[in-house]
Design an enzyme around this catalytic site. Sequence first.
Site, mmCIF file in Angstrom:
data_model
loop_
_atom_site.group_PDB
_atom_site.id
_atom_site.type_symbol
_atom_site.label_atom_id
_atom_site.label_comp_id
_atom_site.label_asym_id
_atom_site.label_seq_id
_atom_site.Cartn_x
_atom_site.Cartn_y
_atom_site.Cartn_z
ATOM 1 C CB THR A 37 -0.886 -0.004 1.273
ATOM 2 O OG1 THR A 37 -1.627 -1.219 1.306
ATOM 3 C CG2 THR A 37 -1.832 1.174 1.303
ATOM 4 C CB CYS A 38 3.736 2.163 2.150
ATOM 5 S SG CYS A 38 4.793 3.571 2.475
ATOM 6 N N GLY B 262 -0.753 -15.998 -2.092
ATOM 7 C CA GLY B 262 -0.409 -17.103 -1.195
ATOM 8 C C GLY B 262 -1.560 -17.454 -0.266
ATOM 9 C CB THR C 31 -1.833 -10.109 4.206
ATOM 10 O OG1 THR C 31 -2.330 -10.273 5.558
ATOM 11 C CG2 THR C 31 -1.250 -11.424 3.734
ATOM 12 N N GLY D 250 -12.506 12.744 8.855
ATOM 13 C CA GLY D 250 -11.487 13.802 8.940
ATOM 14 C C GLY D 250 -10.233 13.310 9.618
ATOM 15 N N GLY E 54 -11.143 5.003 7.881
ATOM 16 C CA GLY E 54 -10.209 4.078 8.505
ATOM 17 C C GLY E 54 -9.890 2.910 7.590
ATOM 18 C CG HIS F 53 7.029 5.326 10.765
ATOM 19 N ND1 HIS F 53 6.260 6.053 9.896
ATOM 20 C CD2 HIS F 53 6.608 5.658 12.002
ATOM 21 C CE1 HIS F 53 5.417 6.804 10.581
ATOM 22 N NE2 HIS F 53 5.602 6.578 11.864
ATOM 23 C CG HIS G 239 20.235 32.013 14.855
ATOM 24 N ND1 HIS G 239 18.910 32.197 15.175
ATOM 25 C CD2 HIS G 239 20.652 33.169 14.254
ATOM 26 C CE1 HIS G 239 18.548 33.422 14.804
ATOM 27 N NE2 HIS G 239 19.585 34.026 14.245
#
Length: 471
Positions: free
Chosen positions: A44-45, A118, A147, A185, A277, A327, A450
């Site tokens: 998906t990612c 699979g 999966t 949202g 979701g 991650h 800075h």
Amino acid sequence: ATQSEEKDLVIIGGGVAGYVAAIKAGQEGMKVACIEKRGTLGGTCLNVGCIPSKSLLNNSHLYHQILHDTKHRGIEVGDVKLNLQQLMKAKDTSVNGLTKGVEFLLKKNGVEYIKGTGSFQDEHTIKVELNDGGETSVTGKNILIATGSEVTPFPGLTIDEKTVISSTGAIALEKVPEKLVVIGGGIIGLEMASVWSRLGSKVTVVEYLDQIGGPGMDTEVAKGIQKILKKQGINFKTGTKVLSGEKTGEEVKVQVEAAKGGKEETLDADVVLVAIGRRPYTGGLGLENIGLEVDERGRVIIDSEYRTKIPHIRCVGDATFGPMLAHKAEEEAVAVVEYIKKGYGHVNYGCIPSVMYTFPEVAWVGQSEQDLKKADIPYRVGTFPFSANSRAKTNLDTEGFVKILADPETDRLLGIHIIGPNAGEMIAEGTLALEYGASSEDIARTCHAHPTLSEAFKEAAMATHAKAIHF
Ligand code: FAD
Ligand code: NAD
């Protein structure tokens, strides 16, 4: 059917969880097979999630900035036009480059990549229906279920990826919708609302809860980013539930009412995005063939070492517990291989950052104020606004703030919350500090260059136990 030699590890799914585990296991000298049905690696990612959405977010932001945010910087631009086809092509180029890169990495680490679907034949054997036709099977001493997940459908609204879309349709629209209604949202809803609003859609986000941002976002931060996104032109209906949706030809009518009950209202849209979701995906895996169960939300049940009740079969990533983040899947993938190979592994679930890639970005790690209140944990707050940060002022991007929550007794960090330009990069410093058990004073006494945005992080830490200098 052919059968290859027995592997040390057979992985079902070549998303972030699966491919990272494959590489790690290859590096550990294990014999590995990775089965993926999509035709490309990265899950998906890489294919329809993190990567394509960030390409569209980046380039739509550039477009929007050139249209609305150049004159006062002393840049006069002429005729600015959107070429949506090219915008999508740029996205596809990034996706293709990365998915091919993953394929190369699997090869480099000696992983057998099997293109197909699979399913469990027995506790050690995975049957694969090959994408090119035919069937094979592969046996493993260890099996890893990776999966992933799929979109949670909205009852009564069938996703066709044209007028009623999931995130997959939202990253591939062929024209800019005039009116886009987003149901949910959360992170997907807000990232996609940003993309299409910048490109010209009139966007309305309908959120059931009183706060946007999905689970985990600090309430003060959620309110702050809602205000900013509203100024950018996104319309919000929070505390509002969607009752039903009806597709009539090219249009969709969405019926909503206040979550607590009240007057009904109909929203017209030419496209509706369902973003309420995602749910674990284990369809067609044949878990029933080996007696493996999922919980009431479809998550594969595992112990703290990612083992199912059949100990050599493990599961990581979106298909099991925890936040659905790439991650997080990656951390687990490394840990699970370490458990198999060495008997120990490590993921700190209290220290997984979240980033929402709107403009400005929202990023956080650790606990929110509402989490701490709910758990009755005392805390001290320090905040610092970007409007008082020299670099943000120089860049004319001063919206947002850094907020640090720390233990009032020990000063140990409890949570870090940022709305601001580059918040997604800045949160890495907060994550490292939290992981190492730093106090707010530790950060405040660390010299920061800075002029940088990260000085706002240092000054928020100063404000947590003493006083900021510039505010
Ligand atoms: P997946 O990536 O879903 O991979 C699972 C793979 O398994 C799939 O490729 C699937 O085809 C394959 N598969 C399933 N069943 C079988 C089978 N039986 N046989 C063979 N193959 C099979 N997370 C972030 O951290 N940052 C982001 O910016 C971010 N953006 C996102 C944007 C969107 C629009 C979406 C939808 C998600 C986003 N996410 C983001 C979440 C992230 O994509 C997931 O957390 C991550 O992909 C989970 O990895 P996974 O490997 O567990 O599952
Ligand atoms: P989410 O859980 O983040 O948000 C869903 C939102 O929909 C919630 O705010 C919920 O209250 C609301 N909702 C649920 N039912 C509703 C209804 N009937 N009417 C109105 N609102 C309703 O889910 P998502 O945004 O779909 O994202 C799915 C997953 O993908 C998440 O786990 C997210 O972390 C991940 N993701 C991450 C990123 C990122 O890290 N930048 C980007 C995209 C997706």
